[in-house]
Design an enzyme around this catalytic site. Structure first.
Site, PDB file in Angstrom:
ATOM      1  N   HIS A  92       0.822  -1.215   0.000  1.00  0.00           N
ATOM      2  CA  HIS A  92       0.000   0.000   0.000  1.00  0.00           C
ATOM      3  C   HIS A  92       0.855   1.263   0.000  1.00  0.00           C
ATOM      4  CE1 HIS A  92       0.772   1.028   4.266  1.00  0.00           C
ATOM      5  NE2 HIS A  92       0.826  -0.291   4.429  1.00  0.00           N
ATOM      6  N   ASP A  93       0.399   2.249  -0.740  1.00  0.00           N
ATOM      7  CA  ASP A  93       1.000   3.591  -0.774  1.00  0.00           C
ATOM      8  C   ASP A  93       2.422   3.599  -1.325  1.00  0.00           C
ATOM      9  OD1 ASP A  93      -1.200   5.177   0.675  1.00  0.00           O
ATOM     10  OD2 ASP A  93      -0.768   3.583   2.114  1.00  0.00           O
ATOM     11  N   GLY A 123       4.855  -1.443   2.641  1.00  0.00           N
ATOM     12  CA  GLY A 123       4.102  -0.212   2.482  1.00  0.00           C
ATOM     13  C   GLY A 123       4.988   1.027   2.392  1.00  0.00           C
TER      14      GLY A 123
END
Length: 263
Positions: free
Chosen positions: A118-119, A136
């Site tokens: 994520h991100d 992440g």
């Protein structure tokens, strides 16, 4: 061509000349650009924004839910650029409230079983080999090569044109143009072959080599090394990018060169 055996949500936005093979799944709130190919078993989850000309192979999962205990179901996206080759069983998570999106640039090859957390922000023209895991909020610059089975700690930054040897466990920032060894995570030289293939002149490669020699092989700490590079190496966009990357690092920089054979 969209197979009758594929599921495509009526709210999905599908571009021209897109092929979706049998048993693929395309959710609502998705955008797939022109000339894409979605293989059998691939899943395009909500929040996917896929550019043109991408190939998404069997059982890949794009914009899947973040593997983050802080995720609370917020609406986020996963932005994929153009002409990416996303191979079998790749997983790319969408963003969280931290940044709102996961970004993958254009013209990348993500080999089988790669995970992009994520991100994350992945640049363009990268080659990420089999079973690499990006935790992440990892940032990967353009033209980076990551060898198979490497694992990258969350929040780590990797500069453009860098190369990571297979099996590395990288937890500190990797400056641009540099190769990192997989056994000690130390500086192992500059990515001379890669730079030459991408059109860097011999003179510019020599300047990058001299800057890295000062930074990673002179025995100076990185603060003093940056100052010495500014004095000794002609100013260029590449020199300044290298120095800025080191000075702005939040996780610290990889270790300097050290011979494997000590007396």
């Amino acid at each position: 061509m969209i197979s009758e055996l594929a599921y495509v949500h009526p709210d999905a936005q599908i571009g021209a000349n897109v092929t979706i093979e049998p048993f693929a799944y395309v959710a609502a709130d998705t955008v797939i650009g022109d000339d894409c190919w979605i293989a059998s078993g691939a899943v395009i989850h909500e929040g996917a924004r896929i550019g043109k000309g991408c190939k998404i192979h069997n059982c890949a999962s794009v914009s899947c839910l973040p593997q983050d205990l802080k995720f609370e179901g917020e609406v986020t996206t996963c932005q994929i650029g153009d002409y990416n080759d996303i191979r079998e069983y790749v997983t790319i998570s969408r963003g969280t409230k931290s940044t709102g999106t996961t970004i993958v640039g254009s013209h990348n090859l993500l080999m089988a079983y790669v995970h992009v957390g994520h991100d994350c922000v992945v640049g363009s023209h990268c080659v990420i080999a089999n079973r690499v895991s990006l935790a992440g909020e990892v940032h990967v610059g353009d033209w980076v090569v990551i060898g198979g089975h490497a694992a990258i700690h969350q929040w780590t930054h990797i500069g453009a044109h860098a190369m990571i040897q297979g099996g590395a466990l990288l937890g500190q920032d990797l400056p641009p143009y540099v190769i990192v060894r997989n056994d000690t995570l130390r500086f192992a030289g500059i990515n001379r072959v890669g730079l030459s293939r991408r059109g860097f002149t011999p003179e510019r490669v020599g300047e990058i080599h001299e800057a890295c020699r000062i930074l990673f092989q002179s025995g100076m700490n990185y603060i003093n090394g940056c100052e010495e590079v500014e004095k000794s190496v002609p100013q260029s966009e590449e020199r300044d990018y290298l120095l800025r990357f080191i000075r702005e690092s939040k996780r610290g920089i990889i270790k300097p060169y050290e011979s494997k054979h000590r007396e």
